[in-house]
Design an enzyme around this catalytic site. Sequence first.
Site, PDB file in Angstrom:
ATOM      1  N   ARG A  75     -24.760 -54.236  -8.239  1.00  0.00           N
ATOM      2  CA  ARG A  75     -23.596 -54.522  -7.696  1.00  0.00           C
ATOM      3  C   ARG A  75     -22.940 -54.048  -9.368  1.00  0.00           C
ATOM      4  NH1 ARG A  75     -19.022 -58.470  -6.078  1.00  0.00           N
ATOM      5  NH2 ARG A  75     -17.357 -57.800  -5.423  1.00  0.00           N
ATOM      6  N   HIS A 110     -20.249 -50.466 -10.624  1.00  0.00           N
ATOM      7  CA  HIS A 110     -18.946 -51.421 -11.125  1.00  0.00           C
ATOM      8  C   HIS A 110     -19.104 -50.746 -12.257  1.00  0.00           C
ATOM      9  CE1 HIS A 110     -17.319 -54.277  -7.750  1.00  0.00           C
ATOM     10  NE2 HIS A 110     -18.355 -53.345  -6.937  1.00  0.00           N
ATOM     11  N   ASN A 118     -13.458 -57.464  -9.519  1.00  0.00           N
ATOM     12  CA  ASN A 118     -14.768 -57.855 -10.498  1.00  0.00           C
ATOM     13  C   ASN A 118     -15.118 -59.988 -10.685  1.00  0.00           C
ATOM     14  OD1 ASN A 118     -16.007 -54.840 -10.667  1.00  0.00           O
ATOM     15  ND2 ASN A 118     -14.486 -54.947 -12.762  1.00  0.00           N
TER      16      ASN A 118
END
Length: 339
Positions: free
Chosen positions: A69, A73, A102
């Site tokens: 992830r 991101h 986030n």
Amino acid sequence: MQQLLAMKLILTTLVVAVLALSAGTATATCDTLTVGHYRQSCRAAETIVRDTVKLYFSKDQTVTAPLLRLHFHDCFVRGCDGSVLLNATAASGPAEKDAMPNQSLDGFYVIDAAKAALEKECPGVVSCADILALAARDAVSMAAGNINGASLWQVPTGRLDGRVSSAAEAVANLPSSFADFAKLKEQFGSKGLNVQDLAILSGAHAIGNSHCVSFAKRLYNFTGKGDADPTLDRAYAAAVLRAACPPRFDNATTVEMVPGSSTTFDTDYYRLVASRRGLFHSDQALLQDREAAATVRVMARSSRQAFFRRFGVSMVRMGNVGVLTGAAGEIRKNCALIN
């Protein structure tokens, strides 16, 4: 019979394309990036990253999803420049990691540990952006069962680190779990990624967990009228998801992205989506498009190896988004701070 023949044709075409693309990326240069970039300047670079990931994976297999992830991101905001790792400063204001999408990011400690080991071995040579790409590959490879074996794909390296990190840009660029297909296609397209990449990279949801807050709207108030998301299988929503996330759920409560398989990288995700049991609305949105839906159904019937090959191709494509060169970037000594 005609439907079966058509599916076989799609599968054959996809596998042939995947093999061709995989062969092309095995030793190729990816624009400014090259497989083996550190072969001369820091020969042990990839080994150090892999050993670091292996150390943490051996203690906690749930580390895979956070590392994957982090790379996603990072690449979707300003390109793959390590900007997701930067801390906010008084001068810069809130950084990417401070943005609402986030705030649940994790795995920073693995990147920091790899960077510390690399700085000891080869000071000022390996970028934080490259560490993100390598760590994601290594973590996924381990989740696929390759703890001591070959990596699932080769990672072209040579990225530089950026000097800017903006929370506002993160909010504007990161795909939402509630997005429909048109929005997802637009966001992926803006990064040079096509519908095939979108469908394949969504397979990252084969691992990891999600907080109830990320999908509860689908269960209880999808359009603001107390209704459920019509794209979600009703029986599954009632028996599994509402049981795990009751109306007054705790914000810390999580659910496996793929029930019983949160640490195993495989094709179960596609079988869930094909049966309208994907956890996010953005997962089910793949069935809104003919090409994406065909890919979902093919992958649901494919071998793990076929999925791994295709996933690697799309990861390389994503990892080349917005790569910095020359004076546009630097090699950070500390991944959280510009030099």
